[in-house]
Design a protein around this motif. Structure first.
Motif, PDB file in Angstrom:
ATOM      1  N   UNK A  37      -5.643  -8.673  11.950  1.00 42.30           N
ATOM      2  CA  UNK A  37      -4.333  -9.201  11.660  1.00 42.30           C
ATOM      3  C   UNK A  37      -3.299  -9.312  12.757  1.00 42.30           C
ATOM      4  N   UNK A 135      -5.808   2.771   0.441  1.00 44.67           N
ATOM      5  CA  UNK A 135      -5.036   3.492   1.230  1.00 44.67           C
ATOM      6  C   UNK A 135      -3.545   3.923   0.869  1.00 44.67           C
ATOM      7  N   UNK A 136      -2.996   2.793   0.032  1.00 44.85           N
ATOM      8  CA  UNK A 136      -1.556   2.975  -0.345  1.00 44.85           C
ATOM      9  C   UNK A 136      -1.605   3.919  -1.504  1.00 44.85           C
TER      10      UNK A 136
ATOM     11  N   UNK B  60       0.095 -13.797   4.894  1.00 46.84           N
ATOM     12  CA  UNK B  60      -0.882 -12.409   5.382  1.00 46.84           C
ATOM     13  C   UNK B  60      -1.888 -11.974   4.050  1.00 46.84           C
ATOM     14  N   UNK B  61      -1.361 -12.576   2.959  1.00 49.41           N
ATOM     15  CA  UNK B  61      -2.407 -11.818   2.034  1.00 49.41           C
ATOM     16  C   UNK B  61      -2.724 -10.602   1.827  1.00 49.41           C
ATOM     17  N   UNK B  62      -1.913  -9.727   2.040  1.00 45.54           N
ATOM     18  CA  UNK B  62      -2.108  -8.312   2.167  1.00 45.54           C
ATOM     19  C   UNK B  62      -2.687  -7.726   1.109  1.00 45.54           C
ATOM     20  N   UNK B  63      -3.710  -6.854   1.369  1.00 44.34           N
ATOM     21  CA  UNK B  63      -4.478  -6.328   0.182  1.00 44.34           C
ATOM     22  C   UNK B  63      -3.928  -4.906   0.028  1.00 44.34           C
ATOM     23  N   UNK B  64      -3.884  -4.142   1.051  1.00 45.56           N
ATOM     24  CA  UNK B  64      -3.650  -2.753   1.457  1.00 45.56           C
ATOM     25  C   UNK B  64      -2.897  -2.385   2.710  1.00 45.56           C
ATOM     26  N   UNK B  65      -2.400  -1.344   2.829  1.00 47.78           N
ATOM     27  CA  UNK B  65      -1.843  -0.986   4.086  1.00 47.78           C
ATOM     28  C   UNK B  65      -0.534  -1.853   4.051  1.00 47.78           C
ATOM     29  N   UNK B  66       0.092  -2.077   3.015  1.00 48.27           N
ATOM     30  CA  UNK B  66       1.271  -2.699   3.149  1.00 48.27           C
ATOM     31  C   UNK B  66       2.183  -2.513   4.050  1.00 48.27           C
ATOM     32  N   UNK B  67       2.505  -1.214   4.209  1.00 50.51           N
ATOM     33  CA  UNK B  67       3.662  -0.826   5.137  1.00 50.51           C
ATOM     34  C   UNK B  67       3.375  -1.313   6.557  1.00 50.51           C
ATOM     35  N   UNK B  68       2.121  -1.088   7.075  1.00 51.50           N
ATOM     36  CA  UNK B  68       1.978  -1.386   8.323  1.00 51.50           C
ATOM     37  C   UNK B  68       1.839  -3.015   8.535  1.00 51.50           C
ATOM     38  N   UNK B  69       1.286  -3.593   7.632  1.00 53.28           N
ATOM     39  CA  UNK B  69       1.079  -5.079   7.610  1.00 53.28           C
ATOM     40  C   UNK B  69       2.537  -5.840   7.599  1.00 53.28           C
ATOM     41  N   UNK B  84      -1.200  -9.832  -2.047  1.00 56.89           N
ATOM     42  CA  UNK B  84      -2.069 -10.466  -3.074  1.00 56.89           C
ATOM     43  C   UNK B  84      -1.426  -9.530  -4.377  1.00 56.89           C
ATOM     44  N   UNK B  86      -3.187  -8.711  -6.828  1.00 60.91           N
ATOM     45  CA  UNK B  86      -4.169  -7.560  -7.207  1.00 60.91           C
ATOM     46  C   UNK B  86      -4.081  -6.453  -6.240  1.00 60.91           C
ATOM     47  N   UNK B  87      -3.158  -6.380  -5.370  1.00 55.18           N
ATOM     48  CA  UNK B  87      -3.212  -5.458  -4.495  1.00 55.18           C
ATOM     49  C   UNK B  87      -2.867  -3.984  -4.747  1.00 55.18           C
ATOM     50  N   UNK B  90       1.186   0.439  -5.833  1.00 55.96           N
ATOM     51  CA  UNK B  90       1.814   1.060  -4.698  1.00 55.96           C
ATOM     52  C   UNK B  90       2.144   0.098  -3.523  1.00 55.96           C
ATOM     53  N   UNK B  91       1.114  -0.715  -3.171  1.00 49.13           N
ATOM     54  CA  UNK B  91       1.206  -1.660  -2.058  1.00 49.13           C
ATOM     55  C   UNK B  91       2.411  -2.746  -2.314  1.00 49.13           C
TER      56      UNK B  91
END
Lengths: 209, 209
Positions: A37, A135-136, B60-69, B84, B86-87, B90-91
């Protein structure tokens, strides 16, 4: 048992440099979602990484538009791409077919899925199914229990990978248990003081069992 | 009702050019996941797109590592990013907090979720909840029924967007129904012969009701 080393949240130049150092130590070098990304498929080229022994996995975490993402992802020269198990039957079937046609591999990320939902997608024999602690969501306490439950619940699944805060002790337990085909290690190697040395330790422990 | 136009599977140069033409016609211009994964955040800069009237959303359709993305995604200057549903809790909580702190927005993509799972995440008042038919799953027959069921099941959710093969007729029905805050239109505008004219037609129909 194979060792996959996941490189995440670093610059592409650093990722490429580390990947080359891990070539032949890691069975599979992963460029994580953060690198995709941040830089995109057009910047990430397997020919530039130039691995001689290890395979290259791009953690695409595809949710939709599977055909487009897998065509674009494999054009980079990567050997393995990933799809979310939650993406739905059509997406999974589509990306699996593309990977099979190209003699490449799909890793299906099972993060956030119920057993019922996993059962519905346990039908792609050459896919790698990744038992993944988000990870989260933080650490999981015992992956061997998780693995042994998984084996009982899904006997049809051949290839299992596990990921999520795996340290040397955990890797050893998994190697002794001898039920999974692959462990995926990220920060414990990549963000250590000496990633190459750390990866070698993981590889050694895995090979011992 | 707002109009979001989703630009996907084209070059970044073409996406930027089209975005500028749609500035002020679309309320929100979306750069789809394909553009993010092809080019990456470092190449996609809101300052280059230079929209004067429309907001810029990166799917972005973020699945994980939400903070970074989300930190990386908002550094582009984008106004809205997507995660997402479904993430996992926490995310979602993490990215929502980042967006709130920055006075930006999160769109939560509900693709592939059961009502039970949606209920568990229906607690972010300023988020936009996107009722999304997967591109790969094909057409849905009647979105107004879907919307009216959704309203009944989730009265706490304030902001709803709908996406998935929406044509002019469908957009009109949704505008008449007056239950959703936003429609997201992709191919019907972007891959038409005259995207600007087509977007204007959508905007006109939406404004009529």
């Amino acid at each position: 048992m194979k060792l996959q080393v996941a490189i995440d949240r670093v610059s592409l130049a650093d990722a490429v440099q580390l990947a080359r150092k891990l070539d032949g130590i890691a069975d599979i070098v992963e460029f994580g979602t953060s690198i995709i990304k941040d830089y995109g498929f057009y910047e990430i080229q397997a020919a530039n990484v130039n691995l001689k022994h290890s395979l290259l996995l791009l953690d695409t975490k595809t949710n939709d538009e599977g055909q487009y993402e897998f065509e674009q992802g494999f054009k980079t020269g990567a050997d393995i791409l990933t799809v979310m198990g939650t993406a739905g039957q059509e997406t999974l079937a589509g990306v699996y077919q593309i990977a099979e046609q190209k003699n490449k591999k799909v890793l299906i990320d099972l993060m956030g899925m119920s057993n019922k939902a996993i059962l519905e997608i346990a039908k792609f024999p050459n896919a790698i199914y990744n038992l993944h602690n988000s990870h989260d969501a933080g650490k999981n306490t015992d992956l061997t229990n998780l693995v042994s439950d998984f084996r009982k619940n899904f006997p049809a699944i051949k290839n299992i990978a596990v990921a999520g805060s795996i340290d040397l002790e955990q890797a050893k337990k998994l190697a002794v248990q001898n039920e999974v085909q692959e462990v995926i290690v990220g920060s414990k190697i990549v963000h250590s003081n000496d990633p190459v040395n750390e990866a070698s330790k993981f590889k050694e422990i895995i090979n011992l069992c």
